[in-house]
Every structure is written in structure tokens, then in C-alpha cells.
Design a protein around this motif. Structure first.
Motif, PDB file in Angstrom:
ATOM      1  N   ASP A  27      77.058  37.976 -47.925  1.00 29.95           N
ATOM      2  CA  ASP A  27      77.962  37.180 -48.760  1.00 29.95           C
ATOM      3  C   ASP A  27      79.244  36.888 -47.994  1.00 29.95           C
ATOM      4  N   GLY A  30      82.546  35.244 -49.280  1.00 29.33           N
ATOM      5  CA  GLY A  30      82.278  34.802 -50.638  1.00 29.33           C
ATOM      6  C   GLY A  30      81.540  33.485 -50.672  1.00 29.33           C
ATOM      7  N   PRO A  33      77.551  33.233 -53.371  1.00 26.51           N
ATOM      8  CA  PRO A  33      77.442  33.961 -54.632  1.00 26.51           C
ATOM      9  C   PRO A  33      76.142  33.601 -55.360  1.00 26.51           C
ATOM     10  N   LEU A  35      74.765  32.704 -59.013  1.00 20.33           N
ATOM     11  CA  LEU A  35      75.222  32.301 -60.329  1.00 20.33           C
ATOM     12  C   LEU A  35      74.657  33.228 -61.397  1.00 20.33           C
ATOM     13  N   GLN A  39      76.271  31.062 -66.368  1.00 20.86           N
ATOM     14  CA  GLN A  39      76.752  29.919 -65.584  1.00 20.86           C
ATOM     15  C   GLN A  39      75.635  28.910 -65.363  1.00 20.86           C
ATOM     16  N   SER A 139      85.331  29.538 -64.617  1.00 22.20           N
ATOM     17  CA  SER A 139      84.330  30.456 -64.088  1.00 22.20           C
ATOM     18  C   SER A 139      83.455  29.766 -63.051  1.00 22.20           C
ATOM     19  N   ASP A 142      85.805  28.284 -59.904  1.00 26.58           N
ATOM     20  CA  ASP A 142      86.222  29.219 -58.866  1.00 26.58           C
ATOM     21  C   ASP A 142      85.051  29.612 -57.965  1.00 26.58           C
ATOM     22  N   VAL A 143      83.886  29.837 -58.563  1.00 24.54           N
ATOM     23  CA  VAL A 143      82.718  30.233 -57.783  1.00 24.54           C
ATOM     24  C   VAL A 143      82.316  29.124 -56.821  1.00 24.54           C
ATOM     25  N   ARG A 146      85.214  28.380 -54.015  1.00 27.29           N
ATOM     26  CA  ARG A 146      85.297  29.409 -52.969  1.00 27.29           C
ATOM     27  C   ARG A 146      84.053  29.377 -52.074  1.00 27.29           C
ATOM     28  N   ALA A 147      82.893  29.156 -52.673  1.00 26.92           N
ATOM     29  CA  ALA A 147      81.669  29.093 -51.874  1.00 26.92           C
ATOM     30  C   ALA A 147      81.702  27.895 -50.935  1.00 26.92           C
TER      31      ALA A 147
END
Length: 595
Positions: A27, A30, A33, A35, A39, A139, A142-143, A146-147
């Protein structure tokens, strides 16, 4: 990155469904991730389920990204140079993972091919729906953000994307490398002087060294010494609109001040265009870590802050065009200004916000020019840091930018020398940085020290430095030099148009009115020059380009937001005096994306 390993055979176990082929950890940063079921369910409300068979191509390298893909079952390989002898698998994605990196959110072309390896099912979401979800659902937002940022960094680090072939001594090679680095574009530089691959590629494409630098992509596209604009078109960076070149607000520059102005202008219903000559983020975008920005106790990189702001501006409908260099500003009529650009195009706007910032001041010492871009740098990013793993480096400067660079590079280089011409760091560096710099075991602070000569032919070998108290010289053995000695305003194109101070920064407020060549412009309006307004009514200056500004990210963003308040006031007054429709006076919409 780790070694080239073949992907695993057979169906991966659930916990191993996402396999690292190139990467330090499962990872990294980050970037990968998984899900959650919740999500995925929210994404499914806005997408379509599709089956996939082995060898189905979901995303094609070199083509514009059009969909966001979530793997529900089966596996998908992310491959570079798909279908060629040089093909390599970068990643295998299993259930719960999604495909895409930063270019996906910006509408750029793909730097990889995504191909199904095992049969299964995917969820496909349109980019418009994805952008809406990213902006509205924190939620998911951000995921995904950042990914995408992490994956772009990994692509850059592993040399994916296009190749630049050119001499380290060539100004055009340095120009192309700076443009690609500042825009965080995946690429690999092949040094004409030292890389054996360069000669083979020149033979393959039938070009001579005198025709370099070259840009090669997928062995099918060859650009001979392209302009920044030509390279931008190849990659899919946003250009100026072909039509509708009239708007409410034109923002020139896209550092924190310009991006903040774009967010507030667009969120309040003003048609907003941002033009940028080189890359979004300005000087802040090159910062490895900003630790004193309100709301980020753990700090944030300039690249991440920039991308968050760009996405936020895009969410509200602002158009950002790169690379577009402004060359002139003049009134069109009573209600509009026209900004002309280097390519001959023009944009008219009812109000203009100048946010062009400042350009790094180059160190003027013998021997430095030939090593700029190879051993001498004016920013400290991960790209430069990777070249400093085995040798000591020196940093020139005593401000916050220098302090941030010291701490960042000390994580890579065995020794970092900070060269400061003054008697202490307190004059221009924040206390929190001083404490960290002085405590760091790999950092040596050398006060009263100036560089007098850069020594080395192909790479930096030594610096000749002088103690400005005693006049004594000595040699410092380093392999990299990073210069942070301040910046000069980018206002040459405004000379004779707007009032500037003695150093070239744009005057605003009462000082601008006093220096205005047309004082009757204020008398006819029955008002004084507003706080951020220049000597031209309706033209505002924010951030580092403004005379008397505080050189901080937070203050620049604040000025950008405040400028739009004054734009509303100006447009309202313009309407009251027979101009076009006044702008809406809506309350600014706060958002965590820029915070």
C-alpha cells in the motif's frame, strides 16, 4: 522500486488479490486502498456493472481516460508498453480495488494500459459522476484523491510515460524537464551524453543528435524539440477554450493565491478562467512539506495541496489552462479588459486577478550555468532527492523554503550543508523549522557563508565558499546544490500598464491610486482604490506578486479569496454605472478541499 517479477499464476487469494509488481509495500504511499463495501455500494448507485473476459482492454495507454473502474471480481493488470517486447506489469488489482491515477481526474491521457487477466465483473463510473462524488462524499473523495496522488508519484518515480532524450547542457532539454517535473508528468530522461540507450533510440528513429531534445512515447510518437504547449497537447493538459473567450473573471497565475481566487469566484457563480504559464501550484507546489499551514498538523506536500485546490476549482466550474503565458493587458472597452498571450490568442474579462507570483532567483556565480538542471536545482522534489542518496549536498538560503528543503533532503542524503550568508537563521526562517534544522544529525548550518564558484564539468564536484567575515575561502565537496535565495516578481509583461514598486512588485490600494497614470479613472467612479486593486480599476493583485504581501501560503490563499469579494464590489459598481449585469453577492461556500 522493487525488481521486475512475473505476476502470480492462478487466482489470487482474497487478501492477495492486489499484487505488487513494482512497489515497496502492498500500500505504498496509500496508493492502493481497498474500497469498503459501503463505498462500493455508493459508487454503484452512479455506475454500471459490466462483465469482463481475459485480455479485455479497459483503459488504453495514450488515450484519454473516460471512466473510473472498480474491480468487483476477477483481476485486472496495469501494464506499461502493452503488447510490445518491453511490456511490464506494474500492478495486479483484485476485488475492491480501482483503476486510475491523477490523470483520470484531470482528463489527461493514460500512461498505462489496464487489461483483464481473469474473468470477472467491474463497476464503471463516468468521470462527471466521479468528480461529483469526490467533491460531495468526503469518504470516497479522500480515498480516491490520495490514491491518485500516490499512484502518480509512483509512475513518476519508476520512469513510466514518455521519454525525453537530450543533452544535460541543452537549455531546451532543461526547459522540457522543468515543465514535466513541475506538472508531475510521468517520464524518463535519457541523457544524450551518458546513456547508452540514447544512441540506439536515435538510430531507430533516424534522427541526429543535433535534432534533440526529442520526446518519444510508445515508440509511435516522436516530437522534435517540442514547445511546452506541444507537449501539453500530447499529454492532454487543458488548453484555452476555442470559443466563449469572454467571462466574468480571468485569473493569471495558479499558485495558492490564484487557485483560492478561482475556488471562490467559481463557487459564487462567476464564470472563471485561470491561465498558467508553467505549472499549477507556483512555488508552493514544489515544496516537499508545508508544516505551518492551518488545519494540517501533520503537514502537507505542496503537490497534494495543489491538486486538492485544482480539483476544488474544477468542481465549481473554473477552467484552468496550461501552459498559457500572458504577454499584455489592456482595456477593451468600459466594461472589459483583454489579456493577450504568447500564442497570439486573447481572453476578455470584466475583472482580472493578477496572481503570477515570483520566479526563483538564480545564483550568479562562475560555473553554475552548465550544471543547472543536472547538479544545480531550484526546487527539492522527490525526483531530485533520489539523486542524493549517496553523496552530500548543499543548500543556499535562509528562509522557510530552504529550511523545508533541508529537512526533506536530509532524509535522503548522508550530509546536508545549509549555507547562509547572514549571522543567523532567525531573520527569515520560522522558529519551528530552525529547531528541527539545528537538531538534525545530518545537517550542518554554515553561517556567514557564500558560494563564489561552482566546480565540475559534467557533475558538481566542489563548491568554493567564502566566510564573509574573514574573507577566507575553502572547498566543500558536494554532488548537489539547491538554491533558495528568494524570487523576483513575474511582472515584466505589466510594465507600463500597471503601477509597480521599485522592485517590480504590483502596487495595490492607496499606493496604486497615488501612482496611477490615470487619476481621473477614480474620480469618475466616485470612489477610492480598493485594498487589493491595482492602478487599473477592476484589476486586482494577490499573493507574492503584490507589493507588501506576506510570503506565506495561508496569506496568499486568503488574499485570493478576499480579491473575489472586491471583484463583486467592482462588478456591482460597474453595473450601477451602466455596465453589464452585476455579479451575484452570494456567501462564499467553504470547503475542506482547499483547507
Amino acid at each position: 522500486m522493487s525488481g521486475d517479477q512475473p505476476p502470480p499464476s492462478g487466482k489470487p487469494e482474497p487478501e492477495e488479490a492486489d499484487h505488487v509488481v513494482f512497489g515497496e509495500t502492498p500500500d505504498t504511499c496509500g496508493a492502493y486502498p481497498r474500497l469498503t463495501e459501503d463505498q462500493t455500494a455508493r459508487l454503484a448507485e452512479h455506475g454500471q456493472r459490466r462483465s469482463m473476459a481475459p485480455n479485455d482492454v479497459l483503459i488504453q495507454e495514450g488515450e484519454r481516460c473516460e471512466t473510473f473502474v472498480v474491480v468487483l471480481s476477477g483481476t485486472v493488470a496495469v501494464v506499461e508498453d502493452y503488447g510490445t517486447p518491453e511490456e511490464r506489469v506494474l500492478r495486479l488489482h483484485g476485488p475492491g480495488r480501482f483503476i486510475g491515477e491523477l490523470g483520470l481526474l484531470h482528463g489527461q491521457v493514460a500512461f498505462y494500459t489496464a487489461v483483464a487477466r481473469e474473468p470477472g465483473e467491474i463497476l464503471v463510473v463516468s468521470l462527471d459522476q466521479l468528480r461529483h462524488l469526490v467533491s460531495q462524499d468526503s469518504s470516497i473523495g479522500d480515498v480516491v484523491l490520495r490514491a491518485c496522488l500516490g499512484r502518480r508519484a509512483l509512475l513518476v518515480g519508476q520512469g513510466a510515460g514518455f521519454r525525453i532524450i537530450g543533452s544535460r547542457y541543452s537549455p531546451d532539454t532543461r526547459r522540457l524537464r522543468e515543465f514535466t517535473l513541475r506538472n508531475r508528468l510521468p517520464h524518463r530522461w535519457i541523457d544524450l551524453e551518458t546513456d547508452e540507450e540514447a544512441e540506439e533510440l536515435l538510430r531507430r528513429f533516424g534522427v541526429g543528435p543535433e535534432e534533440t531534445p526529442l520526446v518519444i512515447w510508445r515508440d509511435t510518437t516522436l516530437l522534435r524539440n517540442p514547445s511546452n504547449a506541444e507537449l501539453a497537447r500530447l499529454i492532454g493538459l487543458p488548453s484555452l477554450p476555442a470559443k466563449n473567450r469572454h467571462g466574468d473573471v480571468l485569473i493569471v497565475g495558479s499558485g495558492p493565491a490564484g487557485l483560492a481566487a478561482a475556488v471562490y469566484a467559481a463557487s459564487e457563480g462567476l464564470s472563471t478562467t485561470v491561465v498558467e504559464a508553467l505549472a499549477t501550484g507556483g512555488q508552493a507546489g514544489t515544496s516537499s512539506r508545508i508544516e505551518n499551514l492551518l488545519g494540517f498538523p501533520a503537514g502537507i506536500s505542496g503537490a497534494e495541496l495543489t491538486e486538492r485546490a485544482v480539483l476544488q476549482a474544477d468542481k465549481f466550474g473554473a477552467r484552468i489552462s496550461i501552459p498559457v503565458e500572458a504577454t499584455a493587458l489592456h482595456p477593451k472597452d468600459e466594461d472589459h479588459y483583454v489579456v493577450a498571450f504568447a500564442d497570439g490568442s486573447q481572453i476578455a474579462a470584466r475583472a482580472v486577478v493578477l496572481a503570477t507570483g515570483a520566479r526563483y532567483r538564480r545564483l550568479q556565480v562562475p560555473g553554475i550555468e552548465r550544471l543547472e538542471g543536472t547538479s544545480v536545482h531550484y526546487s527539492a522534489t522527490a525526483y531530485e532527492a533520489k539523486q542524493c542518496r549517496t553523496d552530500p549536498v548543499a543548500i543556499v538560503g535562509g528562509g522557510n523554503s530552504a529550511g523545508q528543503a533541508v529537512l526533506f533532503l536530509a532524509g535522503y542524503a548522508p550530509k546536508v550543508h545549509l549555507l547562509v550568508r547572514g549571522p543567523s537563521l532567525e531573520a527569515s526562517m520560522s522558529r519551528y523549522l530552525i529547531d528541527q534544522v539545528e537538531r538534525h544529525p545530518r545537517v550542518e548550518v554554515m553561517l556567514h557563508t557564500e558560494v563564489t564558484e561552482v566546480i565540475g564539468q559534467e557533475v558538481l564536484e566542489e563548491l568554493d565558499v567564502i566566510d564573509n567575515r574573514t574573507g577566507g575561502h575553502h572547498r566543500l565537496a558536494v554532488r548537489g546544490l539547491f538554491v533558495f535565495t528568494g524570487a523576483d516578481p513575474h511582472t515584466q509583461w505589466l510594465a507600463g500598464t500597471t503601477a509597480l514598486d521599485s522592485r517590480g512588485f504590483v502596487l495595490t490600494g492607496p499606493e496604486a491610486q497615488e501612482a496611477s497614470a490615470y487619476p481621473e479613472a477614480w474620480q469618475s467612479r466616485g470612489r477610492s482604490c480598493m485594498t487589493l486593486e491595482t492602478s487599473l480599476p477592476g484589476v486586482f493583485a494577490v499573493g507574492d506578486v503584490r507589493s507588501g504581501s506576506v510570503k506565506r501560503v495561508a496569506s496568499a490563499a486568503g488574499e485570493g479569496a478576499m480579491a473575489i469579494h472586491f471583484v463583486h464590489r467592482y462588478l456591482g459598481r460597474t453595473a450601477a454605472h451602466g455596465g453589464t449585469d452585476s455579479a451575484p453577492h452570494s456567501r462564499p461556500k467553504e470547503s475542506a478541499w482547499l483547507a
